[in-house]
Scaffold this motif. Structure first.
Motif, short mmCIF file in Angstrom:
data_model
loop_
_atom_site.label_atom_id
_atom_site.label_comp_id
_atom_site.label_asym_id
_atom_site.label_seq_id
_atom_site.Cartn_x
_atom_site.Cartn_y
_atom_site.Cartn_z
N ALA A 119 0.80 -1.29 -0.14
CA ALA A 119 0.10 0.20 0.06
C ALA A 119 0.80 1.35 -0.05
O ALA A 119 0.49 2.30 -0.81
CB ALA A 119 -0.93 -0.14 1.18
N GLU A 120 2.01 1.24 0.65
CA GLU A 120 2.84 2.47 0.67
C GLU A 120 3.72 2.63 -0.64
O GLU A 120 4.29 3.81 -0.69
CB GLU A 120 3.80 2.06 1.96
N SER A 121 3.47 1.75 -1.50
CA SER A 121 4.06 2.10 -2.76
C SER A 121 3.34 2.72 -3.96
O SER A 121 3.65 3.07 -4.87
CB SER A 121 4.67 0.69 -3.33
N THR A 122 2.06 3.02 -3.38
CA THR A 122 1.07 3.63 -4.47
C THR A 122 0.28 4.55 -3.86
O THR A 122 -0.05 4.35 -2.61
CB THR A 122 0.47 2.27 -5.22
N ASN A 123 -0.45 5.46 -4.59
CA ASN A 123 -1.40 6.38 -4.27
C ASN A 123 -2.82 5.71 -4.35
O ASN A 123 -3.71 6.24 -3.78
CB ASN A 123 -1.31 7.67 -4.78
#
Length: 338
Positions: free
Chosen positions: A136-140
């Motif tokens: 999740a932290e890799s994408t908006n």
């Protein structure tokens, strides 16, 4: 690029996710060496013609990362903002899934359905939390969390993902926007527990139309997806609108008409449960009957045989669904050949 930031994702979802999201399974050339652009664009147009509001671009069909990114670009271009394009995070490793979702975000996808790799074997529920948070932290992009028996997590909790872990994820991961709640299937408690605990914060839905159109007469369901709803043509988008309007008797009247198709296709799907896979060939055949492209799929793929095809065709007809008169051999060629 994303239409919103990670912190805006839940607000975006509440405002924009309505109706039904079906699936598009990629089309390939006859020699299976490349994607079939005409077939893919046709299928995206067909989704809009039938009244769907979004579609999942299925990734479990032996496409490379580069091919899947091209698939996304064609779908986004053909949809022209009229369809929520949903990325399928179903690649081999966390690293591959991060690479794929970042490319999908750049290409214009609006949402992500999060799967877990076949070789991901967490020793405890915290490893599920860690994988999900790292992704999740890799994408908006907004993420649809997907508790379902496909992942084999039931050895850790019967609901596939422990509700305490879901609680932790919702607290720590602002771009989880929805829960596709199938934990404990065929029980409905996976949905009802998530709905009662989390629906005030994120959209909680069940994609199983056999449950959703009954439950939706009791509690508000804003959005349904993702599943092969297109096998019923335009019936389910219309049925969803009836449900939203509170026309309960009409909903149940149509609901029961679909039972021949529902039970027949459900029986074939149940026969493949032990493989931990969805029979995408069977899904693709059923959608071909209602006007989608069809065409061959790459190995490895589960098969659809003449027994399946005859039974599905007749069950859809018995359910009042208009189907193609083309011979089944045409399915393996596709409507648009490349």
């Amino acid at each position: 690029m994303s239409q919103y930031t990670r912190l805006e994702a839940r607000e975006w979802a509440r405002e924009n996710l309505h109706g039904l999201a079906n699936v598009v399974i990629p089309s390939f050339s006859q020699d299976l060496t490349k994607l079939n652009e005409k077939g893919i664009r046709h299928d995206v147009r067909r989704c809009m013609e039938l009244g769907f509001t979004g579609t999942l671009l299925v990734a479990e069909t032996a496409t490379t990362l580069e091919e899947y990114n091209q698939f996304t670009k064609w779908a986004v271009d053909e949809a022209k903002g009229k369809l929520t394009i949903i990325h399928h995070a179903a690649f081999n490793t966390l690293e591959e899934n991060i690479q794929a979702v970042q490319a999908a975000e750049e290409a214009g996808a609006a949402l992500v359905l999060l799967s877990y790799p076949a070789n991901f074997y967490p020793k405890d529920s915290q490893e599920i939390y860690q994988y999900t948070k790292a992704f999740a932290e890799s994408t908006n992009l907004g993420i649809v969390l997907f508790p379902v028996p496909l992942w084999g997590f039931e050895r850790l909790h019967p609901a596939a993902i422990d509700p305490k872990i879901i609680r932790q994820l919702l607290d720590d991961v602002p771009n989880i926007v929805a829960i596709k709640a199938e934990g404990g299937m065929p029980l409905i408690a996976g949905f009802t527990e998530c709905y009662q605990l989390f629906n005030d914060e994120v959209i909680v839905t069940t994609p199983l139309e056999k449950d959703a159109f009954a439950l939706g007469n009791l509690v508000p369901i804003q959005w349904m997806g993702t599943s092969n709803y297109e096998m019923y043509g335009d019936v389910l988008p219309k049925l969803f609108n009836l449900m939203k309007e509170g026309r309960v008797e009409e909903v149940y009247e149509q609901y029961w008409k679909l039972q021949p198709a529902r039970s027949t296709i459900g029986k074939f799907m149940a026969s493949s449960d032990g493989a931990g896979l969805v029979n995408r060939m069977l899904w693709k055949y059923a959608s071909w009957l209602t006007g989608f492209n069809g065409g061959p799929l790459r190995q490895p793929t589960m098969k659809v045989n003449s027994t399946h095809m005859t039974a599905i065709r007749q069950a859809l007809i018995k359910s009042g669904i208009e189907v193609s008169n083309d011979d089944d051999c045409q399915f393996f060629l596709g409507r648009y050949q490349d």
